[in-house]
Structure formats: C-alpha cells, structure tokens
Scaffold this active site. Structure first.
Site, PDB file in Angstrom:
ATOM      1  CE1 TYR A  44      -4.022  47.201  44.693  1.00  0.00           C
ATOM      2  CE2 TYR A  44      -5.343  45.729  46.028  1.00  0.00           C
ATOM      3  CZ  TYR A  44      -5.253  46.767  45.124  1.00  0.00           C
ATOM      4  OH  TYR A  44      -6.393  47.372  44.662  1.00  0.00           O
TER       5      TYR A  44
ATOM      6  CB  THR B 173      -8.483  33.117  19.853  1.00  0.00           C
ATOM      7  OG1 THR B 173      -7.592  32.004  19.798  1.00  0.00           O
ATOM      8  CG2 THR B 173      -9.803  32.747  19.215  1.00  0.00           C
ATOM      9  CE1 TYR B 174     -13.459  36.129  22.288  1.00  0.00           C
ATOM     10  CE2 TYR B 174     -11.924  35.063  23.778  1.00  0.00           C
ATOM     11  CZ  TYR B 174     -13.199  35.195  23.268  1.00  0.00           C
ATOM     12  OH  TYR B 174     -14.206  34.396  23.724  1.00  0.00           O
ATOM     13  CB  ALA B 175      -5.563  39.934  19.713  1.00  0.00           C
ATOM     14  NE  ARG B 176      -3.630  35.349  15.877  1.00  0.00           N
ATOM     15  CZ  ARG B 176      -2.721  34.557  15.377  1.00  0.00           C
ATOM     16  NH1 ARG B 176      -2.957  33.911  14.245  1.00  0.00           N
ATOM     17  NH2 ARG B 176      -1.582  34.382  15.993  1.00  0.00           N
TER      18      ARG B 176
ATOM     19  CG  LEU C 129     -11.256  39.407  32.715  1.00  0.00           C
ATOM     20  CD1 LEU C 129     -11.929  38.154  32.182  1.00  0.00           C
ATOM     21  CD2 LEU C 129      -9.757  39.340  32.523  1.00  0.00           C
ATOM     22  CD  GLU C 130     -11.821  47.633  28.361  1.00  0.00           C
ATOM     23  OE1 GLU C 130     -12.547  48.068  27.445  1.00  0.00           O
ATOM     24  OE2 GLU C 130     -10.604  47.474  28.231  1.00  0.00           O
TER      25      GLU C 130
END
EC number: 3.5.4.13
Length: 190
Positions: free
Chosen positions: A172, A113-116, A136-137
């Site tokens: 980690y 949804t965001y990538a588009r 998140l970036e």
C-alpha cells in the site's frame, strides 16, 4: 497465509509498534461496570472507536456519490456515545493507530454484541504497509435508533501473514495509497 495468534500480535505491537495504544489482554470492565470488550484475543485484536463520530443525515436531500461526496451530509459529534438514526449509518475511527507489516493483511469483522442488535461494522482490509487510524462504518439496519459506545470494543482485527516466499511485490505504501497515514474520521477520496 496463516492467521496469527495472540503471542504474535503482542510481540509485533510491543516490539514494533504495530498497534498503539496496545492492550495486551482483554478489557471487560471500566469504572466497575461491564463494557463491550477490547484488546488482544486468542487470534485477533478487538479495537475501540474514539469519541469522534460523523452521523449521516439527509438534511440536504442529496444523492450519495462516492466520487463527489458531500461532507455536508454528516453531522459531527464528539461524545462518549453516538445515536445512529434508523436505517442510517455513522463513521468513526479507531482509538488505535495501526502500522501493518509488509507480509501481513488484516481483515476486520464486527463484534457479535453489535451484530446481534442489527448494527453492522464495515471496514476494508488493512493492506501490507498501510498505517493510520481505521475509519469505521456502522450501519444501523433496524427501524429504531441504535447506540454505539466510544472507548469500548466495536470490531475485531484478524491478522494473516504471508509465507516468506510469497510476500507482495507492491505494498500500500509503495502504491502511495490515498488513505496512507490517515488520522481522524476520513471521508471518501478519489
């Protein structure tokens, strides 16, 4: 390594606190309106970003240097949505707190949804025995302002489990990773 299903994600979250808060299914509506979905999917978990944002600004005309990062390059925003300037980026954090098992590696992918819309989500893999809120970036690759919604889905986490005879020697946590236990939006550390 094999990818883990919704059953495994549910079990690990409900019995071992791997994801908190945890949504066992997909949430697609809130207050009677459609939202960008979040929660457990077939082979992943769609995370939400919190209301806490740091939007990059060039107000100080500095050089971006990950070893000497100037926190003054960000404007702090607490809101239900965030507007990212054209060709800029913002940092946020997940609503969810993660506790990754020693035999598991998590890879994050942006939601379509965001990538588009030209909004790219970038997150480093969550390593074995890492825990914390995920920073998140969001990159706005468009020449127009872009909007991100808090408390809605923004990215999908995919869980990969190592075979019992191939679990990492050093996790980690063992390394004393610099982002272990992070809460809030965390800026670069060296």
């Amino acid at each position: 390594m094999s990818i883990k299903s919704d059953r495994w994600i549910r079990r690990m979250s409900e019995q071992h606190g791997m994801i908190e808060p945890f949504e066992a299914g997909q949430v697609k509506q809130a207050n009677g309106e459609r939202i960008v979905s979040y929660g457990t999917s077939s082979y992943g978990y769609d995370v939400r970003c919190s209301r806490e944002f740091k939007v990059f600004t060039n107000i100080n005309s500095t050089i971006v240097d990950p070893k000497h990062f100037d926190s003054g390059s960000f404007v702090d925003i607490t809101a239900d949505e965030c507007i990212i300037p054209p060709n800029s980026f913002a940092l946020a954090r997940t609503v969810e707190y993660f506790r990754i098992p020693r035999d598991t590696l998590v890879v994050c992918l942006g939601k379509s949804t965001y990538a588009r819309c030209g909004i790219i989500v970038n997150v480093t893999p969550l390593e074995p025995e890492w825990e914390g809120h995920v920073t998140l970036e969001f990159s706005n690759t468009t020449p127009l302002p872009a909007r991100i919604y808090a408390n809605e889905g923004v990215a999908q986490m995919l869980f990969f489990q190592a075979a019992a005879d191939d679990i990492c020697e050093t996790s980690y946590r063992d390394r004393g990773g610099k982002y272990q236990g992070q809460t809030g939006v965390t800026l670069p550390r060296t």
